[in-house]
Design a protein around this motif. Structure first.
Motif, PDB file in Angstrom:
ATOM      1  N   ALA A  59     -29.532  10.001 -19.297  1.00 32.86           N
ATOM      2  CA  ALA A  59     -29.370   8.881 -20.234  1.00 32.86           C
ATOM      3  C   ALA A  59     -30.400   8.858 -21.369  1.00 32.86           C
ATOM      4  CB  ALA A  59     -29.386   7.555 -19.466  1.00 32.86           C
ATOM      5  N   PRO A  60     -31.692   9.089 -21.098  1.00 34.80           N
ATOM      6  CA  PRO A  60     -32.682   9.028 -22.191  1.00 34.80           C
ATOM      7  C   PRO A  60     -32.734  10.300 -23.055  1.00 34.80           C
ATOM      8  CG  PRO A  60     -33.661   8.505 -20.036  1.00 34.80           C
ATOM      9  CD  PRO A  60     -32.361   9.168 -19.783  1.00 34.80           C
ATOM     10  N   ASN A  61     -31.750  11.202 -22.890  1.00 37.77           N
ATOM     11  CA  ASN A  61     -31.717  12.471 -23.632  1.00 37.77           C
ATOM     12  C   ASN A  61     -32.991  13.307 -23.444  1.00 37.77           C
ATOM     13  OD1 ASN A  61     -29.121  12.315 -25.038  1.00 37.77           O
ATOM     14  ND2 ASN A  61     -30.032  10.540 -26.092  1.00 37.77           N
ATOM     15  N   PRO A  62     -33.301  13.691 -22.214  1.00 34.30           N
ATOM     16  CA  PRO A  62     -34.516  14.477 -21.966  1.00 34.30           C
ATOM     17  C   PRO A  62     -34.390  15.897 -22.512  1.00 34.30           C
ATOM     18  CG  PRO A  62     -33.179  14.420 -19.996  1.00 34.30           C
ATOM     19  CD  PRO A  62     -32.513  13.509 -20.982  1.00 34.30           C
ATOM     20  N   GLN A  63     -35.529  16.520 -22.793  1.00 34.78           N
ATOM     21  CA  GLN A  63     -35.534  17.916 -23.228  1.00 34.78           C
ATOM     22  C   GLN A  63     -35.507  18.863 -22.032  1.00 34.78           C
ATOM     23  OE1 GLN A  63     -39.164  17.613 -25.686  1.00 34.78           O
ATOM     24  NE2 GLN A  63     -37.888  18.233 -27.413  1.00 34.78           N
ATOM     25  N   LEU A  64     -35.949  18.366 -20.884  1.00 33.14           N
ATOM     26  CA  LEU A  64     -36.031  19.183 -19.676  1.00 33.14           C
ATOM     27  C   LEU A  64     -35.555  18.360 -18.481  1.00 33.14           C
ATOM     28  CD1 LEU A  64     -37.084  21.825 -18.285  1.00 33.14           C
ATOM     29  CD2 LEU A  64     -39.275  20.662 -18.025  1.00 33.14           C
ATOM     30  N   LEU A  65     -34.685  18.958 -17.674  1.00 34.24           N
ATOM     31  CA  LEU A  65     -34.160  18.284 -16.494  1.00 34.24           C
ATOM     32  C   LEU A  65     -34.730  18.938 -15.242  1.00 34.24           C
ATOM     33  CD1 LEU A  65     -32.086  16.127 -15.511  1.00 34.24           C
ATOM     34  CD2 LEU A  65     -30.394  17.968 -15.409  1.00 34.24           C
ATOM     35  N   LEU A  66     -35.369  18.145 -14.390  1.00 32.33           N
ATOM     36  CA  LEU A  66     -35.970  18.648 -13.152  1.00 32.33           C
ATOM     37  C   LEU A  66     -35.150  18.165 -11.957  1.00 32.33           C
ATOM     38  CD1 LEU A  66     -39.733  17.847 -13.944  1.00 32.33           C
ATOM     39  CD2 LEU A  66     -38.470  19.934 -14.429  1.00 32.33           C
ATOM     40  N   LEU A  67     -34.706  19.114 -11.130  1.00 34.24           N
ATOM     41  CA  LEU A  67     -33.905  18.772  -9.952  1.00 34.24           C
ATOM     42  C   LEU A  67     -34.577  19.358  -8.715  1.00 34.24           C
ATOM     43  CD1 LEU A  67     -31.585  20.008 -12.339  1.00 34.24           C
ATOM     44  CD2 LEU A  67     -30.336  18.360 -10.964  1.00 34.24           C
ATOM     45  N   ASP A  68     -35.005  18.493  -7.814  1.00 34.99           N
ATOM     46  CA  ASP A  68     -35.705  18.925  -6.604  1.00 34.99           C
ATOM     47  C   ASP A  68     -34.772  18.774  -5.407  1.00 34.99           C
ATOM     48  OD1 ASP A  68     -37.462  19.655  -4.670  1.00 34.99           O
ATOM     49  OD2 ASP A  68     -38.851  17.983  -4.950  1.00 34.99           O
ATOM     50  N   GLU A  69     -34.127  19.877  -5.020  1.00 41.08           N
ATOM     51  CA  GLU A  69     -33.171  19.898  -3.909  1.00 41.08           C
ATOM     52  C   GLU A  69     -32.209  18.705  -3.957  1.00 41.08           C
ATOM     53  OE1 GLU A  69     -34.257  21.887  -0.259  1.00 41.08           O
ATOM     54  OE2 GLU A  69     -36.324  21.298  -0.616  1.00 41.08           O
ATOM     55  N   PRO A  70     -31.463  18.555  -5.050  1.00 42.70           N
ATOM     56  CA  PRO A  70     -30.618  17.366  -5.219  1.00 42.70           C
ATOM     57  C   PRO A  70     -29.462  17.253  -4.233  1.00 42.70           C
ATOM     58  CG  PRO A  70     -30.127  18.997  -6.904  1.00 42.70           C
ATOM     59  CD  PRO A  70     -31.360  19.483  -6.187  1.00 42.70           C
ATOM     60  N   PHE A  71     -29.074  18.370  -3.605  1.00 43.95           N
ATOM     61  CA  PHE A  71     -27.915  18.330  -2.710  1.00 43.95           C
ATOM     62  C   PHE A  71     -28.294  18.465  -1.242  1.00 43.95           C
ATOM     63  CE2 PHE A  71     -25.946  20.700  -6.523  1.00 43.95           C
ATOM     64  CZ  PHE A  71     -25.817  19.505  -7.228  1.00 43.95           C
ATOM     65  N   ALA A  72     -29.575  18.322  -0.927  1.00 40.04           N
ATOM     66  CA  ALA A  72     -30.069  18.588   0.435  1.00 40.04           C
ATOM     67  C   ALA A  72     -29.419  17.709   1.497  1.00 40.04           C
ATOM     68  CB  ALA A  72     -31.584  18.424   0.471  1.00 40.04           C
ATOM     69  N   ALA A  73     -29.126  16.450   1.168  1.00 37.44           N
ATOM     70  CA  ALA A  73     -28.620  15.512   2.176  1.00 37.44           C
ATOM     71  C   ALA A  73     -27.101  15.346   2.132  1.00 37.44           C
ATOM     72  CB  ALA A  73     -29.287  14.148   1.987  1.00 37.44           C
ATOM     73  N   ILE A  74     -26.422  16.272   1.459  1.00 38.02           N
ATOM     74  CA  ILE A  74     -24.970  16.157   1.291  1.00 38.02           C
ATOM     75  C   ILE A  74     -24.271  17.218   2.131  1.00 38.02           C
ATOM     76  CG2 ILE A  74     -23.105  16.276  -0.408  1.00 38.02           C
ATOM     77  CD1 ILE A  74     -25.083  15.290  -2.478  1.00 38.02           C
ATOM     78  N   ASP A  75     -23.097  16.885   2.681  1.00 35.00           N
ATOM     79  CA  ASP A  75     -22.412  17.838   3.552  1.00 35.00           C
ATOM     80  C   ASP A  75     -21.939  19.063   2.766  1.00 35.00           C
ATOM     81  OD1 ASP A  75     -19.440  17.705   2.861  1.00 35.00           O
ATOM     82  OD2 ASP A  75     -19.835  15.595   3.231  1.00 35.00           O
TER      83      ASP A  75
END
Length: 258
Positions: free
Chosen positions: A55-71
C-alpha cells in the motif's frame, strides 16, 4: 488492515480509499472488503498482508517465510500467485525460506546462507545443477555416501571426503526389466515404498548405504523387500568443501549394452 501503512503516513482519505480498492482488486479479493480476518482463509489473509505491505508503495519488499503456516496445496497456489504479482509490479523483493522447492520456484536469484556465511548465489538452475560447496550440493533428499566406489564407472577423485547422491540421478530397474547400462548397475534392496502423488519414493539399501530414489506411476510397482538394479547417473564428490560433478562413464556410447 490494508490501509494501515497509509494511515500512519497520514495520507489523504480519498487517496487511501482509491489505493485500497486498487489493491483489493489486484489480490483478487473483491467483494470481501468488509470481512474480518477470522472470516478469511489462511491464503486470503496472506494476500491481505501482501497488499498491506504494498500500500505505501515501498521500494523494497521483505518476506520472511510468508507461507510457513499454510497448508501445502494453498502454499503451492500462493507461490505462483506471488511470483506473478512481483513480476507484474516490478518491485525488488527479498524472500526468506527454508523450503528448497519454494526457493527454486519463486526466485530469480538464490542466495544460500549457512550460519551467516554466503555459500553460493546464482539463478535457481545454476545453484541446483552446479553446486560450489558441500552445503549447496545438499538439495532435496540427497544422501551422503562415504565410499562412492560402490557405484561403477565413476572417475576417482584422490582424497575425496564423501559424495552426495540425489534421487533424480538414480534409475531403479526391476530384475525382469531391461537394464540399459547393466555393467554399471549395483544391486539394492527396497526398504521402503511411499506414494507421493505424482511418483513413488523408494528407500534403497546398497550395501551399507541408504539412498532415496523415485519411480514413475507409469512404471510397474516395486515392492518392499525386492532386490533391484540401481544405476547412478551423476554424483557430487566433496573434497575439502569443493564440489566435483562426476558423470557415470558407462552412459557413453562405447559402454552401451545392446
Amino acid at each position: 488492515n490494508i490501509a494501515f501503512g497509509l494511515k500512519v503516513q497520514k495520507a489523504d482519505k480519498t487517496y487511501i480509499k482509491k489505493r485500497v480498492t486498487e489493491l483489493i482488486e489486484l489480490i483478487g479479493l473483491k467483494g470481501l472488503e468488509k470481512r474480518y480476518p477470522s472470516q478469511l482463509s489462511g491464503g486470503q489473509r496472506q494476500r491481505v498482508a501482501f497488499a498491506r505491505a504494498l500500500a505505501p508503495n515501498p521500494q523494497l519488499l521483505l518476506l520472511d517465510e510468508p507461507f510457513a503456516a499454510i497448508d501445502a496445496k494453498i502454499r503451492q497456489e500462493l507461490r505462483t500467485w506471488l511470483k506473478d504479482m512481483i513480476e507484474k509490479l516490478g518491485i525488488t523483493s527479498i524472500f526468506v525460506t527454508h523450503d528448497q522447492d519454494e526457493a527454486i520456484e519463486v526466485a530469480d536469484e538464490i542466495i544460500i546462507t549457512n550460519r551467516g556465511h554466503i555459500e553460493q548465489k546464482g539463478s535457481p538452475v545454476e545453484v541446483y545443477q552446479s553446486p560450489e560447496t558441500a552445503f549447496s550440493a545438499f538439495f532435496g533428499q540427497a544422501a551422503i555416501v562415504k565410499d562412492y566406489h560402490i557405484f561403477n564407472y565413476f572417475e576417482d577423485v584422490d582424497g575425496a571426503d564423501h559424495a552426495i547422491v540425489r534421487p533424480e540421478f538414480i534409475k531403479v530397474t526391476r530384475k525382469n526389466e531391461v537394464q540399459k547400462y547393466k555393467s554399471s548397475a549395483s544391486e539394492a534392496v527396497v526398504e521402503r515404498v511411499a506414494f507421493r502423488g505424482s511418483y513413488f519414493e523408494l528407500g534403497l539399501k546398497v550395501g551399507d548405504v541408504r539412498l532415496s530414489a523415485r519411480r514413475g506411476l507409469d512404471e510397474p510397482l516395486v515392492h518392499t523387500g525386492e532386490t533391484v538394479d540401481v544405476f547412478v547417473q551423476r554424483i557430487f564428490v566433496i573434497k575439502e568443501n569443493k564440489v566435483y560433478t562426476l558423470e557415470n562413464s558407462s552412459a557413453k556410447e562405447d559402454y552401451l549394452v545392446i
